[in-house]
Design a protein around this motif. Structure first.
Motif, PDB file in Angstrom:
ATOM      1  N   ILE A  29      82.537  65.833 111.073  1.00  0.00           N
ATOM      2  CA  ILE A  29      83.729  65.787 110.231  1.00  0.00           C
ATOM      3  C   ILE A  29      83.693  66.941 109.233  1.00  0.00           C
ATOM      4  O   ILE A  29      82.625  67.394 108.820  1.00  0.00           O
ATOM      5  CB  ILE A  29      83.869  64.434 109.499  1.00  0.00           C
ATOM      6  CG1 ILE A  29      82.688  64.192 108.555  1.00  0.00           C
ATOM      7  CG2 ILE A  29      83.992  63.301 110.506  1.00  0.00           C
ATOM      8  CD1 ILE A  29      82.841  62.948 107.704  1.00  0.00           C
ATOM      9  N   ILE A  32      85.804  66.446 103.920  1.00  0.00           N
ATOM     10  CA  ILE A  32      85.906  65.127 103.314  1.00  0.00           C
ATOM     11  C   ILE A  32      85.373  65.222 101.880  1.00  0.00           C
ATOM     12  O   ILE A  32      84.289  65.746 101.648  1.00  0.00           O
ATOM     13  CB  ILE A  32      85.142  64.048 104.120  1.00  0.00           C
ATOM     14  CG1 ILE A  32      85.269  62.692 103.430  1.00  0.00           C
ATOM     15  CG2 ILE A  32      83.687  64.427 104.358  1.00  0.00           C
ATOM     16  CD1 ILE A  32      84.758  61.531 104.251  1.00  0.00           C
ATOM     17  N   LYS A  33      86.151  64.750 100.931  1.00  0.00           N
ATOM     18  CA  LYS A  33      85.771  64.828  99.523  1.00  0.00           C
ATOM     19  C   LYS A  33      85.043  63.556  99.099  1.00  0.00           C
ATOM     20  O   LYS A  33      85.401  62.453  99.519  1.00  0.00           O
ATOM     21  CB  LYS A  33      87.009  65.054  98.651  1.00  0.00           C
ATOM     22  CG  LYS A  33      87.629  66.426  98.843  1.00  0.00           C
ATOM     23  CD  LYS A  33      88.842  66.627  97.943  1.00  0.00           C
ATOM     24  CE  LYS A  33      89.318  68.073  97.982  1.00  0.00           C
ATOM     25  NZ  LYS A  33      89.697  68.506  99.328  1.00  0.00           N
ATOM     26  N   HIS A  34      84.030  63.764  98.234  1.00  0.00           N
ATOM     27  CA  HIS A  34      83.218  62.627  97.820  1.00  0.00           C
ATOM     28  C   HIS A  34      82.594  62.913  96.465  1.00  0.00           C
ATOM     29  O   HIS A  34      82.194  64.056  96.190  1.00  0.00           O
ATOM     30  CB  HIS A  34      82.114  62.367  98.852  1.00  0.00           C
ATOM     31  CG  HIS A  34      81.542  60.994  98.791  1.00  0.00           C
ATOM     32  ND1 HIS A  34      82.144  59.904  99.355  1.00  0.00           N
ATOM     33  CD2 HIS A  34      80.412  60.528  98.205  1.00  0.00           C
ATOM     34  CE1 HIS A  34      81.406  58.824  99.146  1.00  0.00           C
ATOM     35  NE2 HIS A  34      80.346  59.186  98.435  1.00  0.00           N
ATOM     36  N   ASN A  51      83.148  68.835  98.480  1.00  0.00           N
ATOM     37  CA  ASN A  51      83.805  68.887  99.787  1.00  0.00           C
ATOM     38  C   ASN A  51      82.705  68.969 100.846  1.00  0.00           C
ATOM     39  O   ASN A  51      81.899  69.910 100.836  1.00  0.00           O
ATOM     40  CB  ASN A  51      84.717  70.111  99.857  1.00  0.00           C
ATOM     41  CG  ASN A  51      85.648  70.061 101.040  1.00  0.00           C
ATOM     42  OD1 ASN A  51      86.571  69.273 101.096  1.00  0.00           O
ATOM     43  ND2 ASN A  51      85.400  70.934 102.011  1.00  0.00           N
ATOM     44  N   ASN A  53      81.106  69.034 104.801  1.00  0.00           N
ATOM     45  CA  ASN A  53      81.156  69.235 106.241  1.00  0.00           C
ATOM     46  C   ASN A  53      79.864  68.644 106.800  1.00  0.00           C
ATOM     47  O   ASN A  53      78.771  68.974 106.324  1.00  0.00           O
ATOM     48  CB  ASN A  53      81.247  70.715 106.620  1.00  0.00           C
ATOM     49  CG  ASN A  53      82.508  71.374 106.095  1.00  0.00           C
ATOM     50  OD1 ASN A  53      83.553  70.743 105.993  1.00  0.00           O
ATOM     51  ND2 ASN A  53      82.411  72.644 105.761  1.00  0.00           N
ATOM     52  N   SER A  68      82.777  57.755 112.388  1.00  0.00           N
ATOM     53  CA  SER A  68      82.828  56.853 111.237  1.00  0.00           C
ATOM     54  C   SER A  68      81.478  56.734 110.540  1.00  0.00           C
ATOM     55  O   SER A  68      81.410  56.429 109.341  1.00  0.00           O
ATOM     56  CB  SER A  68      83.308  55.467 111.668  1.00  0.00           C
ATOM     57  OG  SER A  68      82.402  54.882 112.591  1.00  0.00           O
ATOM     58  N   VAL A  71      81.005  58.938 107.435  1.00  0.00           N
ATOM     59  CA  VAL A  71      81.648  58.402 106.234  1.00  0.00           C
ATOM     60  C   VAL A  71      80.829  57.256 105.666  1.00  0.00           C
ATOM     61  O   VAL A  71      80.681  57.116 104.444  1.00  0.00           O
ATOM     62  CB  VAL A  71      83.085  57.956 106.546  1.00  0.00           C
ATOM     63  CG1 VAL A  71      83.781  57.465 105.282  1.00  0.00           C
ATOM     64  CG2 VAL A  71      83.878  59.095 107.175  1.00  0.00           C
TER      65      VAL A  71
END
Length: 267
Positions: A29, A32-34, A51, A53, A68, A71
């Protein structure tokens, strides 16, 4: 047609076999921000947003990976993502996605509280930082990348002009592999002291006079910038390998000047 709703009865399509016999080097993925926690040199912490990767190697016999799970790993580490835990997250990724190699990149804004050179007024300046980690054949490789904005003043312009000289904002990017902990602040300071002048979030008039005159007394071509920084990095005992880049956003041209040096034990 009624399809089963029991998880044990739902087909795991990603885990089915693939007959094309082609490994995939990276699958995962991106963007995706976290939230993350980063320790600073003073002993404090910064809460910021990164951000991510995240990739794994996929063997030729599997159709797909379980997206999934990337995440899930981030959410399980919501209170623990930091420089120190980076290797742990990589190992979790290997185990949970049943892979032999993985890569994770996290990029985030990092703030340093800086004191103006004359007035002493304090202000925050932001830097773009990336932690890049990979595990291949059981070996963990950790890389830190820092983008530092600075001022550069043209030596040629100063030499040929009766008064004044054109200057520009430059982006210096340093990517290092280290053999022990090297603080983000350490990397930033090595870069800033080799510029014509460093930048500040807030300057009073005496400060502005100081940084303008300092840049004029310390002209640097883009070539000078990368050579001077590379000399610093070569002499630092904690750095194994590095890449230093400088892009000068020219004030009298509609193009940039650019230079890059690679160095270290693998060069």
């Amino acid at each position: 047609m009624n399809r089963p709703t029991n998880p044990e009865l739902i087909e795991d399509v990603q885990n089915t076999s693939d007959k094309r016999h082609l490994d995939i080097d990276q699958v995962g993925i991106r963007a995706i921000k976290h939230p993350v926690i980063v320790k600073d040199r003073s002993g404090g912490i910064q809460h910021t947003i990164a951000n991510f990767n995240m990739y794994v190697h996929l063997p030729h016999n599997f159709k797909g990976t379980h997206m999934s799970r990337f995440v899930e790993i981030l959410n399980e580490n919501i209170e623990a993502i930091s420089v120190e835990s980076f290797e742990t997250i990589l190992n979790q990724t290997l185990e949970r996605l049943e892979s032999k190699a993985c890569d994770i990149e996290m990029t985030f804004p990092y703030f340093i509280n800086k004191k103006a050179p004359i007035s002493g007024v304090m202000s925050l300046l932001d830097y773009e930082v990336s932690f890049i980690g990979k595990i291949v054949n059981g070996k963990f490789i950790n890389t830190t990348k820092v983008l530092v904005p600075v001022t550069s003043l043209c030596p040629c312009s100063k030499n040929i002009s009766d008064y004044g000289a054109h200057n520009q904002r430059s982006h210096v990017t340093v990517t290092v592999q280290t053999n022990k902990l090297l603080w983000i602040e350490d990397i930033v300071e090595m870069i800033e002291k080799q510029a014509s002048s460093e930048l500040y979030g807030l300057l009073k008039r005496p400060d502005e006079k100081f940084v303008t005159e300092r840049a004029y007394d310390n002209p640097k071509f883009v070539e000078d910038m990368v050579r001077d920084i590379a000399t610093e990095l070569n002499n630092h005992e904690s750095i194994n390998n590095f890449v230093v880049e400088s892009e000068n956003f020219e004030s009298i041209h509609n193009h940039s000047a650019y230079a890059l040096i690679r160095g270290g034990s693998d060069s």
